[in-house]
Each structure stands twice: as C-alpha cells, then as structure tokens.
Scaffold this motif. Sequence first.
Motif, PDB file in Angstrom:
ATOM      1  N   PRO A   1       0.010  31.692 -11.835  1.00 43.40           N
ATOM      2  CA  PRO A   1      -0.048  33.065 -12.340  1.00 43.40           C
ATOM      3  C   PRO A   1      -1.394  33.750 -12.120  1.00 43.40           C
ATOM      4  CG  PRO A   1      -0.187  31.512 -14.155  1.00 43.40           C
ATOM      5  CD  PRO A   1       0.109  30.712 -12.936  1.00 43.40           C
ATOM      6  N   TYR A   2      -2.436  32.999 -11.800  1.00 41.26           N
ATOM      7  CA  TYR A   2      -3.741  33.606 -11.559  1.00 41.26           C
ATOM      8  C   TYR A   2      -3.752  34.435 -10.274  1.00 41.26           C
ATOM      9  CZ  TYR A   2      -6.049  30.639 -15.117  1.00 41.26           C
ATOM     10  OH  TYR A   2      -6.440  30.026 -16.284  1.00 41.26           O
ATOM     11  N   ASP A   3      -3.064  33.906  -9.228  1.00 40.20           N
ATOM     12  CA  ASP A   3      -3.120  34.564  -7.923  1.00 40.20           C
ATOM     13  C   ASP A   3      -1.744  34.867  -7.326  1.00 40.20           C
ATOM     14  OD1 ASP A   3      -2.675  31.811  -7.705  1.00 40.20           O
ATOM     15  OD2 ASP A   3      -3.583  31.680  -5.715  1.00 40.20           O
ATOM     16  N   GLY A   4      -0.672  34.454  -7.993  1.00 41.31           N
ATOM     17  CA  GLY A   4       0.675  34.752  -7.513  1.00 41.31           C
ATOM     18  C   GLY A   4       1.167  33.863  -6.387  1.00 41.31           C
TER      19      GLY A   4
ATOM     20  N   THR B   1      -3.492  27.353  -8.666  1.00 42.68           N
ATOM     21  CA  THR B   1      -3.978  27.019  -7.327  1.00 42.68           C
ATOM     22  C   THR B   1      -5.353  26.362  -7.413  1.00 42.68           C
ATOM     23  OG1 THR B   1      -2.793  28.928  -6.430  1.00 42.68           O
ATOM     24  CG2 THR B   1      -4.532  27.972  -5.061  1.00 42.68           C
ATOM     25  N   ASP B   2      -5.514  25.236  -6.736  1.00 45.21           N
ATOM     26  CA  ASP B   2      -6.742  24.451  -6.897  1.00 45.21           C
ATOM     27  C   ASP B   2      -8.005  25.212  -6.515  1.00 45.21           C
ATOM     28  OD1 ASP B   2      -6.158  24.407  -4.180  1.00 45.21           O
ATOM     29  OD2 ASP B   2      -6.167  22.218  -3.994  1.00 45.21           O
ATOM     30  N   ASN B   3      -8.004  25.916  -5.371  1.00 40.49           N
ATOM     31  CA  ASN B   3      -9.249  26.581  -4.979  1.00 40.49           C
ATOM     32  C   ASN B   3      -9.558  27.802  -5.844  1.00 40.49           C
ATOM     33  OD1 ASN B   3      -7.337  28.289  -3.920  1.00 40.49           O
ATOM     34  ND2 ASN B   3      -8.053  28.159  -1.792  1.00 40.49           N
ATOM     35  N   VAL B   4      -8.526  28.369  -6.477  1.00 39.66           N
ATOM     36  CA  VAL B   4      -8.766  29.462  -7.420  1.00 39.66           C
ATOM     37  C   VAL B   4      -9.466  28.914  -8.665  1.00 39.66           C
ATOM     38  CG1 VAL B   4      -7.655  31.143  -8.951  1.00 39.66           C
ATOM     39  CG2 VAL B   4      -6.863  30.873  -6.590  1.00 39.66           C
ATOM     40  N   ASN B   5      -8.998  27.780  -9.143  1.00 37.52           N
ATOM     41  CA  ASN B   5      -9.628  27.144 -10.297  1.00 37.52           C
ATOM     42  C   ASN B   5     -11.068  26.751  -9.981  1.00 37.52           C
ATOM     43  OD1 ASN B   5      -9.633  25.831 -12.956  1.00 37.52           O
ATOM     44  ND2 ASN B   5      -9.677  23.924 -11.790  1.00 37.52           N
ATOM     45  N   GLN B   6     -11.279  26.264  -8.777  1.00 31.39           N
ATOM     46  CA  GLN B   6     -12.625  25.855  -8.392  1.00 31.39           C
ATOM     47  C   GLN B   6     -13.551  27.065  -8.260  1.00 31.39           C
ATOM     48  OE1 GLN B   6     -11.564  23.528  -4.913  1.00 31.39           O
ATOM     49  NE2 GLN B   6     -10.239  22.283  -6.235  1.00 31.39           N
ATOM     50  N   ALA B   7     -13.017  28.200  -7.816  1.00 29.49           N
ATOM     51  CA  ALA B   7     -13.813  29.427  -7.729  1.00 29.49           C
ATOM     52  C   ALA B   7     -14.165  29.930  -9.123  1.00 29.49           C
ATOM     53  CB  ALA B   7     -13.056  30.500  -6.957  1.00 29.49           C
ATOM     54  N   LYS B   8     -13.253  29.771 -10.074  1.00 29.41           N
ATOM     55  CA  LYS B   8     -13.528  30.155 -11.459  1.00 29.41           C
ATOM     56  C   LYS B   8     -14.647  29.304 -12.033  1.00 29.41           C
ATOM     57  CE  LYS B   8     -11.602  29.801 -16.117  1.00 29.41           C
ATOM     58  NZ  LYS B   8     -10.439  29.476 -16.953  1.00 29.41           N
ATOM     59  N   GLY B   9     -14.594  28.007 -11.802  1.00 34.08           N
ATOM     60  CA  GLY B   9     -15.612  27.114 -12.316  1.00 34.08           C
ATOM     61  C   GLY B   9     -15.719  27.199 -13.828  1.00 34.08           C
ATOM     62  N   ASP B  10     -16.932  27.429 -14.328  1.00 28.16           N
ATOM     63  CA  ASP B  10     -17.152  27.489 -15.772  1.00 28.16           C
ATOM     64  C   ASP B  10     -17.402  28.925 -16.249  1.00 28.16           C
ATOM     65  OD1 ASP B  10     -19.677  27.996 -14.811  1.00 28.16           O
ATOM     66  OD2 ASP B  10     -20.530  26.094 -15.469  1.00 28.16           O
ATOM     67  N   GLN B  11     -16.952  29.914 -15.478  1.00 29.60           N
ATOM     68  CA  GLN B  11     -17.225  31.314 -15.807  1.00 29.60           C
ATOM     69  C   GLN B  11     -16.341  31.829 -16.944  1.00 29.60           C
ATOM     70  OE1 GLN B  11     -18.143  33.902 -12.178  1.00 29.60           O
ATOM     71  NE2 GLN B  11     -16.960  32.238 -11.258  1.00 29.60           N
TER      72      GLN B  11
ATOM     73  N   PRO C   1     -14.850  35.523 -19.044  1.00 31.29           N
ATOM     74  CA  PRO C   1     -14.269  36.784 -18.564  1.00 31.29           C
ATOM     75  C   PRO C   1     -15.266  37.883 -18.211  1.00 31.29           C
ATOM     76  CG  PRO C   1     -12.968  35.930 -20.371  1.00 31.29           C
ATOM     77  CD  PRO C   1     -14.209  35.085 -20.307  1.00 31.29           C
ATOM     78  N   ALA C   2     -16.535  37.705 -18.535  1.00 29.13           N
ATOM     79  CA  ALA C   2     -17.536  38.696 -18.129  1.00 29.13           C
ATOM     80  C   ALA C   2     -17.804  38.634 -16.633  1.00 29.13           C
ATOM     81  CB  ALA C   2     -18.838  38.480 -18.896  1.00 29.13           C
ATOM     82  N   THR C   3     -17.558  37.463 -16.024  1.00 30.24           N
ATOM     83  CA  THR C   3     -17.866  37.298 -14.595  1.00 30.24           C
ATOM     84  C   THR C   3     -16.672  36.842 -13.759  1.00 30.24           C
ATOM     85  OG1 THR C   3     -18.662  35.047 -15.053  1.00 30.24           O
ATOM     86  CG2 THR C   3     -20.304  36.808 -15.007  1.00 30.24           C
ATOM     87  N   TRP C   4     -15.574  36.434 -14.410  1.00 25.32           N
ATOM     88  CA  TRP C   4     -14.393  36.001 -13.637  1.00 25.32           C
ATOM     89  C   TRP C   4     -13.118  36.338 -14.406  1.00 25.32           C
ATOM     90  CZ3 TRP C   4      -9.910  33.286 -13.889  1.00 25.32           C
ATOM     91  CH2 TRP C   4      -9.284  32.978 -12.670  1.00 25.32           C
ATOM     92  N   MET C   5     -12.145  36.883 -13.664  1.00 23.19           N
ATOM     93  CA  MET C   5     -10.809  37.120 -14.202  1.00 23.19           C
ATOM     94  C   MET C   5      -9.792  36.819 -13.116  1.00 23.19           C
ATOM     95  SD  MET C   5     -10.599  38.133 -17.394  1.00 23.19           S
ATOM     96  CE  MET C   5      -9.177  39.208 -17.599  1.00 23.19           C
ATOM     97  N   PRO C   6      -8.548  36.480 -13.487  1.00 23.14           N
ATOM     98  CA  PRO C   6      -7.513  36.250 -12.467  1.00 23.14           C
ATOM     99  C   PRO C   6      -7.376  37.464 -11.551  1.00 23.14           C
ATOM    100  CG  PRO C   6      -6.743  35.552 -14.630  1.00 23.14           C
ATOM    101  CD  PRO C   6      -8.032  36.281 -14.857  1.00 23.14           C
ATOM    102  N   SER C   7      -7.214  37.218 -10.256  1.00 25.06           N
ATOM    103  CA  SER C   7      -7.059  38.326  -9.308  1.00 25.06           C
ATOM    104  C   SER C   7      -5.754  39.083  -9.542  1.00 25.06           C
ATOM    105  CB  SER C   7      -7.117  37.796  -7.869  1.00 25.06           C
ATOM    106  OG  SER C   7      -6.048  36.885  -7.631  1.00 25.06           O
ATOM    107  N   ARG C   8      -4.769  38.412 -10.098  1.00 22.60           N
ATOM    108  CA  ARG C   8      -3.486  39.057 -10.399  1.00 22.60           C
ATOM    109  C   ARG C   8      -3.637  39.823 -11.713  1.00 22.60           C
ATOM    110  NH1 ARG C   8       0.949  36.713 -13.027  1.00 22.60           N
ATOM    111  NH2 ARG C   8       2.814  38.005 -12.833  1.00 22.60           N
TER     112      ARG C   8
END
Length: 214
Positions: free
Chosen positions: A106-109, A158-168, A170-177
Amino acid sequence: MRRFYARRRVSILAALSGLTASVTLFTAPTASAALPTPVSAATARSYLATLTVATEDRTGYNRDLFNHWITISGTCNTRETVLKRDGTNVVTSSACAATSGSWYSPYDGATWTAASDLDIDHLVPLAEAWDSGADNWSSATRQAFANDLTRPQLIAVTDNVNQAKGDQDPATWMPSRTAYRCTYVRAWVQVKYHYDLSVDSAEKSALTRYLASC
C-alpha cells in the motif's frame, strides 16, 4: 436399494470432507491484506494533542535490543505471520515459509508474487521508538513493540521502499501513494500513543498537517 444409495452418499460426503480437511492443512487461509485498522482521524488528533514533544536522542541505540521475529505459532515467526495476513492465496511450507501468493504494497501500489520482494515494515521504526522513549523500556517491552500484531505497527511492503524509508518519521518520509497517507499517520499516532512515545516538533507539525486533511 434406497439404503444402499443413502450409505453411498454419506460415504462420498465423508470422503469429500476429509479431502477438504487435508487441503486446509497445506494451504494458508485467504489473507485480509491489511494491518489492523487504525483509530479514526479525530481520535488520532486527540491522541496527538497529548503526546509529549521532546528532542530525539539516539544515544546507545542498537537494533539487537529489540528482539524481533519471534515465534508466534507453531513454526511461524512474526514475519511469516504478517506475510500470511497481508497476502492473498498465500501457500506456506511445513516450515511456514511462503512459497507462493500475491502481495499488494500500500505504500507504493506495487504487487509482488515472491515473498522475497517484501519487507515487514515497523511502521514506527525501532530506532524512532528508541529516540522517543524506548531506551527506558525493559527488554520485554521492546520485544512486544517489535512484534506487535495487535496495533497497526507491522505491514508487508516493497522491500526497497521500506529500505528508503529507513528510520524516518513523517516529517521527512511518507508513502508515495497519497491515498494511504491518512491511514499511515493515523496508525503512527496510535502506536506512539499506545506506547507513550514522544514526538519531536517537526514530526508533530507534519502529523498535524496530514491529519487535518484526513
């Protein structure tokens, strides 16, 4: 003759019932394909208002301090349990490894048919929790947090989406969807509220902004 057919019918039904039971043993149930439903936006806003605002401190953080992917049932650990929950038509081996199925992230569809393409995301990352108060928790509480299937804290993505999120946060990362962002921030606030974790000022501002449009 009628008795013969009656007995034969009962015998066939029993055989079919036994066949169904044997199939059930080897095929995981159809999954709900969703993390536990988070609280409403109104409730999340009320929770957010009560959270302590504090500067984050990562001193002493070590991922190994959060014992994760513990055994949940039989041979199934937390990761395998979430994969079965979040997938569709998931089939597992005797060791509970997902051998086939379909997963929608659901983060990236994106949709995946191999479990190896999925990570189980800690929606509130372990490092973020440490920064926000988990450094004062017992080992048992950190384990409960890292394997929490009751709150909306674990989700297959998706694994690479989770890895891009890391430990961020919501001030610096949100799902692209964008359609999932309201669910994401509601879940974030619920988890932080349940575990009495703090938020930093930028994080609170972002959460307030996203919740206002839910």
